[in-house]
Design a protein around this motif. Structure first.
Motif, PDB file in Angstrom:
ATOM      1  N   HIS A   1      -1.092  -6.518   5.167  1.00  0.00           N
ATOM      2  CA  HIS A   1       0.080  -5.751   4.743  1.00  0.00           C
ATOM      3  C   HIS A   1       0.506  -4.788   5.850  1.00  0.00           C
ATOM      4  O   HIS A   1       0.713  -3.602   5.608  1.00  0.00           O
ATOM      5  CB  HIS A   1      -0.216  -4.982   3.453  1.00  0.00           C
TER       6      HIS A   1
ATOM      7  N   ALA B   1      -5.117   1.042   6.174  1.00  0.00           N
ATOM      8  CA  ALA B   1      -4.862   0.625   4.790  1.00  0.00           C
ATOM      9  C   ALA B   1      -3.405   0.818   4.392  1.00  0.00           C
ATOM     10  O   ALA B   1      -2.947   0.241   3.412  1.00  0.00           O
ATOM     11  CB  ALA B   1      -5.769   1.388   3.826  1.00  0.00           C
ATOM     12  N   GLN B   2      -2.674   1.616   5.151  1.00  0.00           N
ATOM     13  CA  GLN B   2      -1.243   1.802   4.900  1.00  0.00           C
ATOM     14  C   GLN B   2      -0.402   0.789   5.683  1.00  0.00           C
ATOM     15  O   GLN B   2       0.823   0.797   5.591  1.00  0.00           O
ATOM     16  CB  GLN B   2      -0.826   3.220   5.297  1.00  0.00           C
TER      17      GLN B   2
ATOM     18  N   GLU C   1     -12.642   2.172   4.411  1.00  0.00           N
ATOM     19  CA  GLU C   1     -11.611   2.836   3.603  1.00  0.00           C
ATOM     20  C   GLU C   1     -12.141   3.413   2.299  1.00  0.00           C
ATOM     21  O   GLU C   1     -11.590   4.364   1.771  1.00  0.00           O
ATOM     22  CB  GLU C   1     -10.471   1.855   3.295  1.00  0.00           C
TER      23      GLU C   1
ATOM     24  N   PRO D   1       0.804  -1.219   0.000  1.00  0.00           N
ATOM     25  CA  PRO D   1       0.000   0.000   0.000  1.00  0.00           C
ATOM     26  C   PRO D   1       0.842   1.277   0.000  1.00  0.00           C
ATOM     27  O   PRO D   1       0.438   2.284  -0.559  1.00  0.00           O
ATOM     28  CB  PRO D   1      -0.820  -0.106   1.288  1.00  0.00           C
TER      29      PRO D   1
ATOM     30  N   LYS E   1       3.006   2.892  -3.430  1.00  0.00           N
ATOM     31  CA  LYS E   1       2.423   3.847  -4.377  1.00  0.00           C
ATOM     32  C   LYS E   1       2.508   5.293  -3.891  1.00  0.00           C
ATOM     33  O   LYS E   1       2.202   6.213  -4.628  1.00  0.00           O
ATOM     34  CB  LYS E   1       0.958   3.474  -4.619  1.00  0.00           C
TER      35      LYS E   1
ATOM     36  N   PRO F   1      -5.698   6.679   1.451  1.00  0.00           N
ATOM     37  CA  PRO F   1      -5.761   5.521   2.346  1.00  0.00           C
ATOM     38  C   PRO F   1      -5.537   5.932   3.800  1.00  0.00           C
ATOM     39  O   PRO F   1      -4.685   6.767   4.099  1.00  0.00           O
ATOM     40  CB  PRO F   1      -4.608   4.631   1.872  1.00  0.00           C
TER      41      PRO F   1
ATOM     42  N   CYS G   1      -7.930  -3.394   3.485  1.00  0.00           N
ATOM     43  CA  CYS G   1      -7.629  -3.132   2.074  1.00  0.00           C
ATOM     44  C   CYS G   1      -8.409  -1.905   1.596  1.00  0.00           C
ATOM     45  O   CYS G   1      -9.340  -1.455   2.266  1.00  0.00           O
ATOM     46  CB  CYS G   1      -7.967  -4.359   1.228  1.00  0.00           C
ATOM     47  N   PRO G   2      -8.058  -1.349   0.439  1.00  0.00           N
ATOM     48  CA  PRO G   2      -8.761  -0.163  -0.072  1.00  0.00           C
ATOM     49  C   PRO G   2     -10.253  -0.398  -0.325  1.00  0.00           C
ATOM     50  O   PRO G   2     -11.025   0.556  -0.352  1.00  0.00           O
ATOM     51  CB  PRO G   2      -8.040   0.141  -1.393  1.00  0.00           C
TER      52      PRO G   2
ATOM     53  N   TYR H   1      -4.999  -4.709   9.421  1.00  0.00           N
ATOM     54  CA  TYR H   1      -4.936  -4.190   8.053  1.00  0.00           C
ATOM     55  C   TYR H   1      -6.329  -4.121   7.438  1.00  0.00           C
ATOM     56  O   TYR H   1      -7.179  -4.984   7.679  1.00  0.00           O
ATOM     57  CB  TYR H   1      -4.034  -5.086   7.199  1.00  0.00           C
TER      58      TYR H   1
END
Length: 155
Positions: free
Chosen positions: A56, A99-100, A89, A9, A12, A95, A83-84, A81
């Protein structure tokens, strides 16, 4: 400079933004569960995203959570965690810390003294985002898109 693999995550996020958020690249490596004896993907299913099963989380965050557990005693993780595509989220412009891979929620102490102890300990260990809910305490190790240090309530 050696290339460091960071959690997907955050891969990007522009490096300049990570630096300006004071997120150390070495802390953003993927979590190695072998380094945290009291947390595992099998024993703590809440560390995984409930909608896709991914996890993640970052090494730096999980090491900080392990130190918190070493000092406080047993910790029950209620959210790790996300996810997007997770409902919490989806609507965010950037994020969130979960999410990070930089946040976990734990069951909070049920006394004022216990909550004060946990908040004080979290701050001493370097958690920079502290959210207080009725049943949980949000602990995060930074955020690429929101100012830190910060504290807030959910009620």
């Amino acid at each position: 400079m050696t290339d460091i693999t960071i959690v997907p995550p955050l891969a990007k996020v522009p490096a300049a933004r990570l630096r300006s958020a004071k997120l150390a690249l070495a802390d953003l490596r993927p979590w190695d569960p072998a380094t945290t004896p009291n947390f595992s993907l099998d024993g703590d299913p809440a560390l995984r995203c409930p909608c896709c099963g991914a996890c993640h989380l970052t090494q730096g965050h999980m090491m900080r959570l392990q130190m918190f557990r070493n000092a406080r005693g047993p910790v029950v993780v209620t959210s790790g965690y996300r996810c997007p595509d997770h409902p919490e989220e989806r609507g965010k412009p950037h994020p969130g810390a979960h999410a990070q891979g930089l946040a976990t929620d734990i069951r909070r102490a049920d006394t004022g003294q216990g909550l004060f102890r946990d908040i004080t300990l979290a701050e001493r260990l370097g958690f920079t985002g502290l959210g207080i809910g009725r049943t949980f305490l949000h602990l995060d190790s930074g955020h690429a898109y929101a100012p830190r240090a910060a504290a807030w309530t959910y009620y």
